[in-house]
Design a protein around this motif. Structure first.
Motif, short mmCIF file in Angstrom:
data_model
loop_
_atom_site.label_atom_id
_atom_site.label_comp_id
_atom_site.label_asym_id
_atom_site.label_seq_id
_atom_site.Cartn_x
_atom_site.Cartn_y
_atom_site.Cartn_z
N ARG A 1 0.83 -1.20 0.00
CA ARG A 1 0.00 0.00 0.00
C ARG A 1 0.86 1.26 0.00
O ARG A 1 0.61 2.20 -0.76
CB ARG A 1 -0.94 0.00 1.21
CG ARG A 1 -1.87 1.23 1.22
CD ARG A 1 -2.70 1.35 2.49
NE ARG A 1 -3.45 2.59 2.50
CZ ARG A 1 -4.70 2.71 2.10
NH1 ARG A 1 -5.37 1.66 1.65
NH2 ARG A 1 -5.31 3.89 2.14
N VAL B 1 2.49 1.83 -3.41
CA VAL B 1 1.58 2.42 -4.40
C VAL B 1 1.27 3.88 -4.03
O VAL B 1 1.20 4.75 -4.91
CB VAL B 1 0.30 1.58 -4.53
CG1 VAL B 1 -0.73 2.28 -5.41
CG2 VAL B 1 0.64 0.21 -5.11
N GLU B 2 1.10 4.17 -2.75
CA GLU B 2 0.88 5.55 -2.32
C GLU B 2 2.03 6.44 -2.77
O GLU B 2 1.82 7.55 -3.28
CB GLU B 2 0.75 5.62 -0.80
CG GLU B 2 -0.58 5.11 -0.24
CD GLU B 2 -0.61 5.14 1.27
OE1 GLU B 2 0.46 5.36 1.90
OE2 GLU B 2 -1.70 4.93 1.84
N ASP C 1 0.58 -8.98 5.38
CA ASP C 1 -0.82 -9.07 5.76
C ASP C 1 -1.14 -10.38 6.47
O ASP C 1 -2.30 -10.76 6.58
CB ASP C 1 -1.72 -8.90 4.54
CG ASP C 1 -1.35 -9.84 3.38
OD1 ASP C 1 -0.38 -10.62 3.53
OD2 ASP C 1 -2.03 -9.79 2.35
N PHE D 1 -4.12 8.68 -3.57
CA PHE D 1 -4.25 7.22 -3.42
C PHE D 1 -5.61 6.77 -3.92
O PHE D 1 -6.63 7.43 -3.70
CB PHE D 1 -4.07 6.81 -1.96
CG PHE D 1 -4.30 5.34 -1.76
CD1 PHE D 1 -3.36 4.41 -2.15
CD2 PHE D 1 -5.51 4.88 -1.22
CE1 PHE D 1 -3.57 3.05 -2.00
CE2 PHE D 1 -5.73 3.52 -1.06
CZ PHE D 1 -4.77 2.60 -1.45
N GLN E 1 -7.87 3.04 -4.27
CA GLN E 1 -7.94 1.62 -3.94
C GLN E 1 -7.90 0.75 -5.19
O GLN E 1 -7.29 -0.32 -5.21
CB GLN E 1 -9.20 1.32 -3.14
CG GLN E 1 -9.33 -0.12 -2.67
CD GLN E 1 -8.28 -0.52 -1.65
OE1 GLN E 1 -7.77 0.33 -0.91
NE2 GLN E 1 -7.95 -1.80 -1.58
N LEU F 1 -4.38 0.32 -6.28
CA LEU F 1 -3.69 -0.65 -5.41
C LEU F 1 -4.05 -2.08 -5.81
O LEU F 1 -3.17 -2.93 -5.96
CB LEU F 1 -4.06 -0.40 -3.96
CG LEU F 1 -3.59 -1.44 -2.95
CD1 LEU F 1 -2.06 -1.55 -2.94
CD2 LEU F 1 -4.11 -1.12 -1.54
N GLU F 2 -5.33 -2.33 -5.99
CA GLU F 2 -5.78 -3.68 -6.34
C GLU F 2 -5.27 -4.09 -7.71
O GLU F 2 -4.85 -5.25 -7.92
CB GLU F 2 -7.30 -3.75 -6.27
CG GLU F 2 -7.84 -3.60 -4.85
CD GLU F 2 -9.35 -3.52 -4.78
OE1 GLU F 2 -10.00 -3.56 -5.85
OE2 GLU F 2 -9.88 -3.39 -3.66
N SER G 1 -1.53 -4.84 -7.39
CA SER G 1 -1.30 -6.07 -6.64
C SER G 1 -1.56 -7.30 -7.50
O SER G 1 -0.77 -8.25 -7.50
CB SER G 1 -2.19 -6.11 -5.39
OG SER G 1 -1.84 -5.06 -4.51
#
Length: 218
Positions: free
Chosen positions: A51, A54-55, A136, A65, A67, A70-71, A74
């Motif tokens: 995270r 990516v930020e 995670d 940012f 989401q 990010l997804e 990933s």
């Protein structure tokens, strides 16, 4: 008998993963209509989890940012995590030497568990590790010592017989908080300042095995 446990960071310690991370970030930027990055920019972004990576990448291109970004990153990175990534020269010998000496090994990384498993599997070394603690896998991650301690417990080890090996300040801080010595990987992505508080700085992988075996005898 309690076995010695070596807890390894992944990116910048065991593997040179910058090429694939760089490529995935450039693909993300291309999808967003932004220019890609220089290799040094990407290297400086690594170490605090996906995270934050990516930020930092989005902020460097004037983007907030998102989401979905990010997804998307990933999923793309996990599918292509081992196209150019490889073990640092000398690391295969370190792992084989520790195994021969009866050590147990574990991974403690801020990389997500799914991407970590995909990468270890592609490199054919997943079976060497008694536990893999991803970014995670637990409620906390490095520099929180709870990440290291939870990984160590999963590997069946004890603090008194554990050593952390990493190339980032997060590795040193997590190890210090857990009262575990940290050997700083001087061949990795971290700056010399990040080694402050480490038990020793190891300049090259070839010097790591004797340093670890020396700790194990202690």
């Amino acid at each position: 008998m309690t076995v010695s446990v070596a807890l390894f960071d992944l990116d910048g310690t065991l593997v040179d993963s910058v090429p694939d991370i760089h490529a995935a970030l450039d693909r993300l930027m291309a999808r967003l209509g932004r220019p890609g990055f220089a290799r040094a920019e990407v290297t400086a972004m690594i170490g605090d989890g996906v995270r934050v990576l990516v930020e930092r990448a989005l902020a460097a291109r004037g983007l907030a940012f998102d989401q979905a970004a990010l997804e998307g990153f990933s999923a793309d990175y996990t599918a292509r995590a081992a196209e150019e990534t490889a073990l640092f020269p000398g690391i295969a010998e370190v792992l084989a030497g520790l195994e021969a000496a009866g050590w147990r090994m574990a991974i403690c990384t801020n990389k997500p568990a799914r991407a970590t498993a995909a990468l270890l599997g592609a490199l054919g070394i997943g079976g060497r590790f008694a536990a893999v603690g991803g970014g995670d896998s637990f409620p906390v991650r490095k520099p929180d010592p709870g990440h290291l301690l939870a990984t160590l417990r999963a590997a069946g080890g004890e603090v008194s017989r554990a050593v952390m090996i990493g190339d980032h300040r997060n590795d040193v801080l997590a190890a210090r908080g857990a009262e575990v010595p940290c050997l700083f990987a001087g061949w990795g992505y971290g700056t010399p300042e990040m080694a402050e508080g480490a038990a020793a700085v190891i300049g090259r992988p070839e010097a790591l095995l004797p340093a670890l075996l020396g700790h194990g005898r202690g």
